[in-house]
Design a protein around this motif. Sequence first.
Motif, short mmCIF file in Angstrom:
data_model
loop_
_atom_site.label_atom_id
_atom_site.label_comp_id
_atom_site.label_asym_id
_atom_site.label_seq_id
_atom_site.Cartn_x
_atom_site.Cartn_y
_atom_site.Cartn_z
N ILE A 199 0.85 -1.19 0.00
CA ILE A 199 0.00 0.00 0.00
C ILE A 199 0.89 1.24 0.00
N THR A 200 0.59 2.15 -0.93
CA THR A 200 1.33 3.40 -1.02
C THR A 200 0.38 4.56 -0.72
N TYR A 201 0.95 5.61 -0.18
CA TYR A 201 0.19 6.80 0.19
C TYR A 201 0.80 7.99 -0.52
N GLN A 202 -0.04 8.90 -0.99
CA GLN A 202 0.48 10.10 -1.66
C GLN A 202 -0.58 11.19 -1.68
N ILE A 203 -0.08 12.41 -1.85
CA ILE A 203 -0.97 13.55 -2.10
C ILE A 203 -1.30 13.52 -3.59
N GLU A 204 -2.58 13.66 -3.91
CA GLU A 204 -3.00 13.68 -5.31
C GLU A 204 -3.78 14.95 -5.58
N LYS A 205 -3.36 15.67 -6.60
CA LYS A 205 -4.02 16.92 -6.95
C LYS A 205 -5.07 16.74 -8.04
N ASN A 206 -5.06 15.62 -8.73
CA ASN A 206 -5.98 15.40 -9.85
C ASN A 206 -6.67 14.05 -9.76
N LEU A 207 -7.23 13.75 -8.62
CA LEU A 207 -7.95 12.48 -8.45
C LEU A 207 -9.19 12.48 -9.34
N ALA A 208 -9.37 11.41 -10.09
CA ALA A 208 -10.52 11.30 -11.00
C ALA A 208 -11.80 11.07 -10.22
N ALA A 209 -12.87 11.72 -10.65
CA ALA A 209 -14.17 11.60 -10.00
C ALA A 209 -14.63 10.14 -9.98
N GLU A 210 -14.39 9.41 -11.05
CA GLU A 210 -14.82 8.01 -11.13
C GLU A 210 -14.14 7.16 -10.06
N GLU A 211 -12.85 7.40 -9.85
CA GLU A 211 -12.12 6.65 -8.82
C GLU A 211 -12.64 7.01 -7.44
N PHE A 212 -12.88 8.29 -7.21
CA PHE A 212 -13.38 8.74 -5.91
C PHE A 212 -14.75 8.13 -5.64
N ILE A 213 -15.64 8.17 -6.61
CA ILE A 213 -16.97 7.58 -6.47
C ILE A 213 -16.86 6.09 -6.17
N SER A 214 -15.96 5.42 -6.86
CA SER A 214 -15.78 3.98 -6.65
C SER A 214 -15.38 3.66 -5.21
N VAL A 215 -14.40 4.38 -4.67
CA VAL A 215 -13.98 4.09 -3.30
C VAL A 215 -15.04 4.53 -2.30
N LEU A 216 -15.77 5.60 -2.58
CA LEU A 216 -16.88 5.97 -1.70
C LEU A 216 -17.91 4.84 -1.64
N ASN A 217 -18.22 4.26 -2.80
CA ASN A 217 -19.19 3.17 -2.85
C ASN A 217 -18.68 1.90 -2.20
N ARG A 218 -17.36 1.69 -2.21
CA ARG A 218 -16.78 0.49 -1.60
C ARG A 218 -16.52 0.68 -0.11
N SER A 219 -16.83 1.86 0.40
CA SER A 219 -16.74 2.14 1.83
C SER A 219 -18.17 2.42 2.30
N THR A 220 -18.33 2.77 3.54
CA THR A 220 -19.67 3.12 4.03
C THR A 220 -20.02 4.57 3.71
N LEU A 221 -19.07 5.34 3.21
CA LEU A 221 -19.30 6.77 2.99
C LEU A 221 -20.18 7.06 1.77
N GLY A 222 -20.23 6.15 0.83
CA GLY A 222 -21.05 6.34 -0.36
C GLY A 222 -22.52 6.54 -0.04
N GLU A 223 -22.96 6.05 1.11
CA GLU A 223 -24.35 6.21 1.54
C GLU A 223 -24.70 7.67 1.82
N ARG A 224 -23.70 8.48 2.13
CA ARG A 224 -23.94 9.87 2.53
C ARG A 224 -23.26 10.88 1.63
N ARG A 225 -22.87 10.48 0.45
CA ARG A 225 -22.25 11.40 -0.50
C ARG A 225 -23.03 11.35 -1.81
#
Length: 137
Positions: A2-28
């Motif tokens: 697992i790598t960690y980094q600051i990202e300035k251009n995170l794609a909306a599709e990737e963000f939505i995907s991880v939100l949905n794969r976590s419990t946070l997608g229920e409230r976003r």
Amino acid sequence: MITYQIEKNLAAEEFISVLNRSTLGERRPVKEPERILQMLEHGNLIITARDHNRLIGVARSLTDFTYCTYLSDLAVDLAYQHQGIGKKLIRLTKLETSKAKLILLAAPKAIAYYPKIGMKQWEHCYFIDNEEEIISS
């Protein structure tokens, strides 16, 4: 690994995907990609966790880097939870904004998590959720 980094251009599709794969997608607003895109554009500190380039965690914050940091979204893929990834994302956020107070509103399913990692609860929080609730003079 697992790598960690600051990202300035995170794609909306990737963000939505991880939100949905976590419990946070229920409230976003995951069904509103333009709104998600604006959330990413206006978040000024986004730290990610990736497993072989696959996004598995994200901490999205709004900060002035010196007085306060609002950690608006902390999402970790359910398959990767309980491995310290969320804690590491919080730690890295705090390190990037070391002089600032780190503030977040806990998701209902995560209320018990934050005290376990050493965060203090603050009882004086107020919010306005939508435009109908705006106080008129």
